[in-house]
Write a protein that holds these residues in place. Structure first.
Motif, PDB file in Angstrom:
ATOM      1  N   ALA A 102       1.107  25.660  28.114  1.00 40.39           N
ATOM      2  CA  ALA A 102      -0.049  26.524  27.877  1.00 40.39           C
ATOM      3  C   ALA A 102      -1.192  25.742  27.242  1.00 40.39           C
ATOM      4  CB  ALA A 102       0.355  27.694  26.982  1.00 40.39           C
ATOM      5  N   LEU A 103      -0.843  24.865  26.308  1.00 41.69           N
ATOM      6  CA  LEU A 103      -1.863  24.054  25.631  1.00 41.69           C
ATOM      7  C   LEU A 103      -2.559  23.115  26.612  1.00 41.69           C
ATOM      8  CD1 LEU A 103      -3.221  23.056  23.012  1.00 41.69           C
ATOM      9  CD2 LEU A 103      -1.269  21.507  22.698  1.00 41.69           C
ATOM     10  N   LEU A 104      -1.773  22.494  27.465  1.00 42.28           N
ATOM     11  CA  LEU A 104      -2.346  21.572  28.450  1.00 42.28           C
ATOM     12  C   LEU A 104      -3.292  22.309  29.393  1.00 42.28           C
ATOM     13  CD1 LEU A 104      -2.391  18.694  29.579  1.00 42.28           C
ATOM     14  CD2 LEU A 104      -0.445  19.317  31.037  1.00 42.28           C
ATOM     15  N   ALA A 105      -2.893  23.493  29.856  1.00 44.46           N
ATOM     16  CA  ALA A 105      -3.749  24.282  30.742  1.00 44.46           C
ATOM     17  C   ALA A 105      -5.044  24.666  30.032  1.00 44.46           C
ATOM     18  CB  ALA A 105      -3.004  25.536  31.203  1.00 44.46           C
ATOM     19  N   LYS A 138     -14.137  13.000  34.151  1.00 46.47           N
ATOM     20  CA  LYS A 138     -13.168  14.107  33.989  1.00 46.47           C
ATOM     21  C   LYS A 138     -11.744  13.580  34.060  1.00 46.47           C
ATOM     22  CE  LYS A 138     -14.374  17.055  37.204  1.00 46.47           C
ATOM     23  NZ  LYS A 138     -15.604  16.699  37.916  1.00 46.47           N
ATOM     24  N   LEU A 139     -11.510  12.675  35.011  1.00 47.46           N
ATOM     25  CA  LEU A 139     -10.168  12.108  35.182  1.00 47.46           C
ATOM     26  C   LEU A 139      -9.736  11.348  33.934  1.00 47.46           C
ATOM     27  CD1 LEU A 139      -7.816  11.751  37.152  1.00 47.46           C
ATOM     28  CD2 LEU A 139      -8.932   9.665  37.967  1.00 47.46           C
ATOM     29  N   ALA A 140     -10.640  10.602  33.335  1.00 42.53           N
ATOM     30  CA  ALA A 140     -10.322   9.845  32.119  1.00 42.53           C
ATOM     31  C   ALA A 140      -9.975  10.788  30.972  1.00 42.53           C
ATOM     32  CB  ALA A 140     -11.502   8.956  31.744  1.00 42.53           C
ATOM     33  N   LYS A 141     -10.740  11.887  30.853  1.00 44.84           N
ATOM     34  CA  LYS A 141     -10.472  12.849  29.777  1.00 44.84           C
ATOM     35  C   LYS A 141      -9.168  13.598  30.001  1.00 44.84           C
ATOM     36  CE  LYS A 141     -15.264  13.598  28.343  1.00 44.84           C
ATOM     37  NZ  LYS A 141     -16.398  14.566  28.239  1.00 44.84           N
ATOM     38  N   GLN A 142      -8.897  13.945  31.262  1.00 44.54           N
ATOM     39  CA  GLN A 142      -7.628  14.624  31.569  1.00 44.54           C
ATOM     40  C   GLN A 142      -6.443  13.713  31.281  1.00 44.54           C
ATOM     41  OE1 GLN A 142      -8.578  15.729  35.655  1.00 44.54           O
ATOM     42  NE2 GLN A 142      -8.382  17.884  35.112  1.00 44.54           N
ATOM     43  N   TYR A 170      -6.345  11.282  29.121  1.00 46.72           N
ATOM     44  CA  TYR A 170      -6.204  11.186  27.664  1.00 46.72           C
ATOM     45  C   TYR A 170      -5.499  12.426  27.108  1.00 46.72           C
ATOM     46  CZ  TYR A 170      -7.578  11.587  22.752  1.00 46.72           C
ATOM     47  OH  TYR A 170      -7.576  11.764  21.385  1.00 46.72           O
ATOM     48  N   LEU A 171      -5.928  13.586  27.578  1.00 51.55           N
ATOM     49  CA  LEU A 171      -5.334  14.837  27.105  1.00 51.55           C
ATOM     50  C   LEU A 171      -3.855  14.925  27.472  1.00 51.55           C
ATOM     51  CD1 LEU A 171      -5.733  17.675  25.878  1.00 51.55           C
ATOM     52  CD2 LEU A 171      -6.329  18.459  28.161  1.00 51.55           C
ATOM     53  N   LEU A 172      -3.541  14.592  28.717  1.00 43.96           N
ATOM     54  CA  LEU A 172      -2.151  14.639  29.179  1.00 43.96           C
ATOM     55  C   LEU A 172      -1.278  13.688  28.364  1.00 43.96           C
ATOM     56  CD1 LEU A 172      -0.033  15.596  31.222  1.00 43.96           C
ATOM     57  CD2 LEU A 172      -0.766  13.720  32.721  1.00 43.96           C
ATOM     58  N   HIS A 173      -1.749  12.469  28.153  1.00 41.56           N
ATOM     59  CA  HIS A 173      -0.965  11.486  27.399  1.00 41.56           C
ATOM     60  C   HIS A 173      -0.773  11.925  25.942  1.00 41.56           C
ATOM     61  CE1 HIS A 173      -2.358   8.235  30.466  1.00 41.56           C
ATOM     62  NE2 HIS A 173      -1.298   8.905  30.892  1.00 41.56           N
ATOM     63  N   GLN A 174      -1.810  12.513  25.355  1.00 40.86           N
ATOM     64  CA  GLN A 174      -1.711  12.965  23.966  1.00 40.86           C
ATOM     65  C   GLN A 174      -0.680  14.083  23.820  1.00 40.86           C
ATOM     66  OE1 GLN A 174      -5.166  14.978  22.310  1.00 40.86           O
ATOM     67  NE2 GLN A 174      -4.984  13.808  20.408  1.00 40.86           N
ATOM     68  N   ILE A 175      -0.721  15.055  24.736  1.00 40.61           N
ATOM     69  CA  ILE A 175       0.208  16.186  24.662  1.00 40.61           C
ATOM     70  C   ILE A 175       1.628  15.739  24.991  1.00 40.61           C
ATOM     71  CG2 ILE A 175       0.829  18.385  25.755  1.00 40.61           C
ATOM     72  CD1 ILE A 175      -2.134  19.036  25.890  1.00 40.61           C
TER      73      ILE A 175
END
Length: 424
Positions: free
Chosen positions: A148-151, A394-398, A400-405
């Protein structure tokens, strides 16, 4: 990880929908624990353990039974000779007796004590199984929370990109009105907006699914407006520990086998009782007195079941084989836990390196996108070129977000599995 108890929060969360309110991982885990049937099972198991222990202790109370019988026999005891001046009344062939038997155990070879220990171990084993099921529930809750957080975070990235495209579209529309730009550039941005809307629809659906699953697991009233908070960053992975619930189950099995051996040994020892019998019958203890009388008798009884020696060697062999089997299971489990921990630890290190690189790429991509936006406004690049640079950002931010979560998910999972102080 000790899960903090937020009683007031739990009441508020379960009682009404969380419209736009912030929800943390700890709140979801606590609510899942409160809603889970394992909580009630734990209470029932504890109560059952107490009741069974009390049942075992009743073996030390006097055992009493009330009996009655009437018989008719074909012959009775009598004298075959006549004695002068001695007249004996013949004994009746029909006889009647009512009596109460009382037996008091005074020594059982340690059987009662061992049965109590077995009961305690059995209850402990059941509680450990419940805790293991509860931990698995928390892992599942945690997994869905991160989905849910990732979405949610992904949607924010796409919404920001949408705003940027709309801003550039507005500039292009102005240029078209003045004849400085062509409509083809505007169509390219319009198509990109539609693609972004598709992505947002998919992300919204993914969050809806995760929210509904969390509602089922936690009993909370979450919805798509609920804001899921990113958990505080855990600085390092929980140290490796073999004291997991799976290992505790095997240790409990070892204790059960050892205690069963003690119970088998107690069966080889004699048992001693005090006993008494009191009754009323015809005849009573004096068989020659043909009338109803009350009577009693008491004494000490010794009981030694020698047939238990038949299975002594077989029981010892069985216990030895069971111990060896459990040692093998423990060895296998330790190896599996070591492999699992090594994988988690290496994954965390990998994500830490990837996150550092993601941050560097985002910084560069943001600068490139700012430049591309200015160039698009000036007409020095096409809309397609701008969209390409924006998508790269956008891809770079996604990423980063995916790796962090994913890193946080591994750290939280390791805490649940390897932290022996976790409150479950």
């Amino acid at each position: 990880m000790k899960i903090k108890i937020y009683t007031l929060w739990a009441i508020l969360l379960i009682g009404k929908p969380l419209l736009g309110q912030n929800v943390t991982l700890a709140m979801c885990l606590e609510a899942a624990q409160k809603t889970a049937t394992s909580t009630k099972q734990k209470e029932i198991e504890q109560e059952l353990g107490k009741l069974n222990a009390r049942v075992i202790q009743t073996g030390w109370l006097p055992q009493m039974s009330l009996n009655g019988q009437t018989t008719y026999q074909s012959d009775v005891t009598g004298l075959a000779i006549e004695i002068p001046n001695l007249r004996m009344t013949p004994i009746n062939k029909d006889q009647y007796k009512t009596f109460i038997d009382i037996n008091q155990l005074i020594y059982d070879g340690g059987a009662s004590k061992t049965r109590t220990m077995l009961q305690d171990l059995s209850s402990k084993n059941s509680l450990t199984r419940i805790q293991l099921a509860n931990r698995n529930l928390l892992q599942e809750t945690q997994k869905i929370y991160f989905s849910a957080l990732l979405a949610q975070e992904n949607r924010q990235i796409w919404e920001t990109a949408k705003e940027e495209i709309l801003a550039r579209k507005s500039v292009l529309e102005t240029g078209i009105r003045f004849g400085a730009r062509t409509k083809n550039q505007l169509d390219i941005l319009a198509v990109e907006l539609l693609k972004i809307e598709q992505q947002i629809i998919d992300i919204r659906a993914a969050k809806t699914i995760a929210v509904e699953m969390l509602n089922l697991l936690t009993g909370m009233k979450l919805n798509n407006l609920t804001s899921f908070q990113i958990p505080a960053n855990i600085q390092k992975i929980t140290p490796l520990s073999y004291e997991t619930y799976e290992m505790k189950l095997l240790q409990n099995q070892q204790s059960l086998i050892a205690t069963t051996e003690e119970l088998n040994q107690s069966k080889l020892r004699p048992k001693a009782f005090l006993f008494g019998q009191g009754g009323y019958g015809n005849p009573a203890l004096n068989m020659l007195k043909n009338e109803f009388q009350s009577y009693y008798l008491m004494g000490v009884r010794l009981n030694w079941d020698l047939s238990s020696f038949y299975t002594k060697r077989l029981n010892q062999k069985s216990s030895q084989l069971q111990k060896e089997l459990i040692l093998q299971h423990q060895s296998d489990l330790e190896r599996q836990l070591s492999m699992q921990y090594t994988k988690m630890s290496e994954e965390v290190k990998r994500y830490e390196k990837l996150i550092e690189m993601d941050q560097a790429m985002i910084s560069i991509r943001e600068r490139i996108s700012v430049t591309a936006a200015s160039e698009l406004d000036l007409g020095t690049i096409t809309a397609t070129q701008f969209v390409t640079e924006k998508n790269a950002e956008k891809l770079a931010k996604q990423s980063y977000l995916l790796h962090q979560i994913q890193k946080l998910a591994f750290l939280q999972d390791a805490t649940l599995i390897f932290d022996s102080n976790s409150s479950l």
